[in-house]
Design a protein around this motif. Structure first.
Motif, PDB file in Angstrom:
ATOM      1  N   THR A   1       0.839  -1.204   0.000  1.00 23.01           N
ATOM      2  CA  THR A   1       0.000   0.000   0.000  1.00 23.01           C
ATOM      3  C   THR A   1       0.873   1.252   0.000  1.00 23.01           C
ATOM      4  OG1 THR A   1      -1.742  -1.171   1.198  1.00 23.01           O
ATOM      5  CG2 THR A   1      -1.831   1.225   1.206  1.00 23.01           C
ATOM      6  N   LEU A   2       1.962   1.239   0.755  1.00 21.03           N
ATOM      7  CA  LEU A   2       2.854   2.391   0.809  1.00 21.03           C
ATOM      8  C   LEU A   2       3.423   2.703  -0.568  1.00 21.03           C
ATOM      9  CD1 LEU A   2       4.300   4.449   2.697  1.00 21.03           C
ATOM     10  CD2 LEU A   2       6.202   2.819   2.779  1.00 21.03           C
ATOM     11  N   VAL A   3       3.914   1.681  -1.280  1.00 19.76           N
ATOM     12  CA  VAL A   3       4.501   1.964  -2.591  1.00 19.76           C
ATOM     13  C   VAL A   3       3.421   2.232  -3.641  1.00 19.76           C
ATOM     14  CG1 VAL A   3       6.626   0.698  -2.105  1.00 19.76           C
ATOM     15  CG2 VAL A   3       4.726  -0.495  -3.200  1.00 19.76           C
ATOM     16  N   ASN A   4       2.207   1.698  -3.426  1.00 20.99           N
ATOM     17  CA  ASN A   4       1.118   2.027  -4.344  1.00 20.99           C
ATOM     18  C   ASN A   4       0.727   3.502  -4.250  1.00 20.99           C
ATOM     19  OD1 ASN A   4       0.874  -0.450  -5.576  1.00 20.99           O
ATOM     20  ND2 ASN A   4      -0.785  -1.170  -4.271  1.00 20.99           N
ATOM     21  N   LEU A   5       0.972   4.116  -3.103  1.00 23.42           N
ATOM     22  CA  LEU A   5       0.787   5.563  -3.002  1.00 23.42           C
ATOM     23  C   LEU A   5       1.726   6.287  -3.960  1.00 23.42           C
ATOM     24  CD1 LEU A   5       0.472   6.252   0.837  1.00 23.42           C
ATOM     25  CD2 LEU A   5      -1.216   6.844  -0.897  1.00 23.42           C
ATOM     26  N   LEU A   6       2.962   5.794  -4.054  1.00 19.06           N
ATOM     27  CA  LEU A   6       3.953   6.459  -4.903  1.00 19.06           C
ATOM     28  C   LEU A   6       3.542   6.453  -6.370  1.00 19.06           C
ATOM     29  CD1 LEU A   6       7.305   5.048  -3.440  1.00 19.06           C
ATOM     30  CD2 LEU A   6       6.087   7.128  -2.800  1.00 19.06           C
TER      31      LEU A   6
ATOM     32  N   VAL B   1      12.779   2.696 -19.062  1.00 20.96           N
ATOM     33  CA  VAL B   1      12.901   3.258 -20.409  1.00 20.96           C
ATOM     34  C   VAL B   1      12.246   4.633 -20.526  1.00 20.96           C
ATOM     35  CG1 VAL B   1      10.791   2.307 -21.480  1.00 20.96           C
ATOM     36  CG2 VAL B   1      12.895   2.564 -22.847  1.00 20.96           C
ATOM     37  N   THR B   2      11.288   4.933 -19.670  1.00 14.30           N
ATOM     38  CA  THR B   2      10.632   6.245 -19.699  1.00 14.30           C
ATOM     39  C   THR B   2      11.428   7.307 -18.947  1.00 14.30           C
ATOM     40  OG1 THR B   2       9.319   5.683 -17.746  1.00 14.30           O
ATOM     41  CG2 THR B   2       8.343   5.208 -19.901  1.00 14.30           C
ATOM     42  N   ASP B   3      12.596   6.917 -18.422  1.00 18.84           N
ATOM     43  CA  ASP B   3      13.464   7.829 -17.675  1.00 18.84           C
ATOM     44  C   ASP B   3      12.744   8.424 -16.469  1.00 18.84           C
ATOM     45  OD1 ASP B   3      15.844   9.090 -17.101  1.00 18.84           O
ATOM     46  OD2 ASP B   3      15.436  10.822 -18.369  1.00 18.84           O
ATOM     47  N   PRO B   4      12.227   7.565 -15.569  1.00 23.20           N
ATOM     48  CA  PRO B   4      11.494   8.077 -14.408  1.00 23.20           C
ATOM     49  C   PRO B   4      12.439   8.714 -13.385  1.00 23.20           C
ATOM     50  CG  PRO B   4      11.833   5.726 -14.181  1.00 23.20           C
ATOM     51  CD  PRO B   4      12.359   6.100 -15.544  1.00 23.20           C
ATOM     52  N   GLN B   5      11.863   9.479 -12.478  1.00 24.10           N
ATOM     53  CA  GLN B   5      12.647  10.053 -11.387  1.00 24.10           C
ATOM     54  C   GLN B   5      12.629   9.168 -10.144  1.00 24.10           C
ATOM     55  OE1 GLN B   5      12.253  14.410 -10.856  1.00 24.10           O
ATOM     56  NE2 GLN B   5      10.908  14.357 -12.638  1.00 24.10           N
TER      57      GLN B   5
ATOM     58  N   ARG C   1      -4.691  15.087  -5.814  1.00 24.11           N
ATOM     59  CA  ARG C   1      -4.978  16.283  -6.595  1.00 24.11           C
ATOM     60  C   ARG C   1      -4.099  16.329  -7.843  1.00 24.11           C
ATOM     61  NH1 ARG C   1      -5.088  17.666  -1.158  1.00 24.11           N
ATOM     62  NH2 ARG C   1      -7.070  18.533  -0.421  1.00 24.11           N
ATOM     63  N   VAL C   2      -3.720  15.169  -8.311  1.00 26.33           N
ATOM     64  CA  VAL C   2      -2.834  15.077  -9.468  1.00 26.33           C
ATOM     65  C   VAL C   2      -3.430  14.083 -10.462  1.00 26.33           C
ATOM     66  CG1 VAL C   2      -1.451  13.261  -8.362  1.00 26.33           C
ATOM     67  CG2 VAL C   2      -0.479  14.568 -10.247  1.00 26.33           C
ATOM     68  N   ASP C   3      -3.244  14.356 -11.746  1.00 23.16           N
ATOM     69  CA  ASP C   3      -3.635  13.408 -12.789  1.00 23.16           C
ATOM     70  C   ASP C   3      -2.701  12.199 -12.695  1.00 23.16           C
ATOM     71  OD1 ASP C   3      -3.950  11.989 -15.217  1.00 23.16           O
ATOM     72  OD2 ASP C   3      -4.654  13.796 -16.232  1.00 23.16           O
ATOM     73  N   VAL C   4      -3.278  11.029 -12.508  1.00 22.36           N
ATOM     74  CA  VAL C   4      -2.470   9.820 -12.345  1.00 22.36           C
ATOM     75  C   VAL C   4      -1.566   9.595 -13.547  1.00 22.36           C
ATOM     76  CG1 VAL C   4      -2.570   7.317 -12.088  1.00 22.36           C
ATOM     77  CG2 VAL C   4      -4.150   8.760 -10.807  1.00 22.36           C
ATOM     78  N   THR C   5      -2.022   9.962 -14.734  1.00 21.30           N
ATOM     79  CA  THR C   5      -1.204   9.818 -15.939  1.00 21.30           C
ATOM     80  C   THR C   5       0.077  10.626 -15.826  1.00 21.30           C
ATOM     81  OG1 THR C   5      -3.202   9.512 -17.263  1.00 21.30           O
ATOM     82  CG2 THR C   5      -1.164  10.021 -18.444  1.00 21.30           C
ATOM     83  N   ASP C   6      -0.022  11.836 -15.285  1.00 23.59           N
ATOM     84  CA  ASP C   6       1.172  12.656 -15.090  1.00 23.59           C
ATOM     85  C   ASP C   6       2.126  12.008 -14.098  1.00 23.59           C
ATOM     86  OD1 ASP C   6       0.167  14.554 -16.826  1.00 23.59           O
ATOM     87  OD2 ASP C   6      -0.703  15.780 -15.234  1.00 23.59           O
ATOM     88  N   LEU C   7       1.576  11.485 -13.024  1.00 29.38           N
ATOM     89  CA  LEU C   7       2.411  10.877 -11.995  1.00 29.38           C
ATOM     90  C   LEU C   7       3.159   9.663 -12.530  1.00 29.38           C
ATOM     91  CD1 LEU C   7       3.193  11.000  -8.979  1.00 29.38           C
ATOM     92  CD2 LEU C   7       1.264   9.473  -8.517  1.00 29.38           C
ATOM     93  N   ARG C   8       2.504   8.874 -13.350  1.00 27.98           N
ATOM     94  CA  ARG C   8       3.127   7.639 -13.822  1.00 27.98           C
ATOM     95  C   ARG C   8       4.180   7.858 -14.899  1.00 27.98           C
ATOM     96  NH1 ARG C   8      -2.175   3.573 -13.623  1.00 27.98           N
ATOM     97  NH2 ARG C   8      -2.390   3.676 -11.339  1.00 27.98           N
TER      98      ARG C   8
END
Length: 264
Positions: free
Chosen positions: A45-50, A164-168, A75-82
């Motif tokens: 659950t903790l990492v699913n928050l991320l 491959v998406t160069d995540p942070q 308050r964020v678009d999940v698409t942006d977060l992912r």
């Protein structure tokens, strides 16, 4: 951006029950974290928050903060977060087209898909995917069908896909689950290389076993009953007393040649 992750007094409820309760946790740039705890402790659950798969509950009187890379969860678009948080899980192999090639399985992440369709990819995208497969020692598998891979090979493909998406941030949810000893060690060597690369994203790895922590991980969080009991620099957290408290069993923890072990 001050912190990569900033959770303060964060809770998650389901059907009126707390799954996470009053969690305080912060990840600063340059840190790589391992999250440990028994089954049902709240790690997933903790990492699913991320990754925006679950959201915190905000109560009117609560002074809670739940930010990932300056995005306010809920308050964020999940698409942006992912696009900035990558996820590789040993439990998600079934989501991908088993008849597709390894290379297609990796590059399709650039379009947020689990299967490559008619979309076009630049040469630089294909080269990045190939380079990641090389780092993970599976470049020779790029034209193999995904379903023909061993579990260890498939897990390394999914890590390449997440990168491959160069995540942070890269979240690794039990990446060694179900692997034999040889496959586990190959994966841990690859993760050590990534963890020690200054260009790599912040790593967050969930596991049940201290033996599965690669060198290069700097911090640890111990969870029990939906709470973070202890969090901080890894050597100060993975102590006999704290690990024993977390798992409810007297344990002796040892660090030798960069690898951890624990036994009753």
């Amino acid at each position: 951006m001050n912190n990569v992750v900033n959770f303060s007094n964060v809770s998650v409820r389901r059907n009126g029950n707390y799954i996470l309760h009053s969690v305080d946790w912060a990840i600063e740039p340059g840190q790589n974290w391992v999250v440990l705890g028994a089954n049902g402790a709240g790690k997933t659950t903790l990492v699913n928050l991320l990754t925006g798969r679950v959201f915190p509950c905000y109560e009117p009187a609560s002074l809670s903060t739940a930010k990932v890379l300056d995005y306010q969860l809920g308050r964020v678009d999940v698409t942006d977060l992912r696009t900035v948080v990558g996820m590789a899980s040993s439990h998600e192999h079934h989501l991908f087209d088993v008849h597709d090639t390894v290379l297609n399985t990796v590059v399709s992440a650039l379009y947020g898909k689990t299967i490559r369709g008619r979309e076009e990819y630049d040469a630089i995208d294909l080269q990045r995917a190939t380079d990641l497969l090389s780092i993970l020692a599976i470049e020779h598998l790029r034209d193999r069908i995904f379903s023909s891979l061993s579990q260890g090979e498939a897990q390394r493909v999914l890590i390449a896909r997440a990168l491959v998406t160069d995540p942070q941030i890269l979240v690794l949810d039990e990446p060694t689950a179900g692997l034999d000893m040889g496959a586990r060690e190959l994966l841990l060597m690859a993760l050590e290389e990534i963890a020690n690369d200054r260009r790599a994203p912040a790593l967050v790895m969930v596991t049940h076993h201290v033996e599965e922590i690669p060198p290069g991980f700097t911090h640890a969080a111990l969870m029990k009953d939906g709470k973070v009991l202890h969090a901080g620099p890894i050597a100060g957290v993975l102590t006999n007393d704290k690990v024993s408290e977390t798992f409810g069993l007297p344990l002796q923890v040892e660090l030798r040649n960069g690898r951890w072990s624990a036994r009753a």
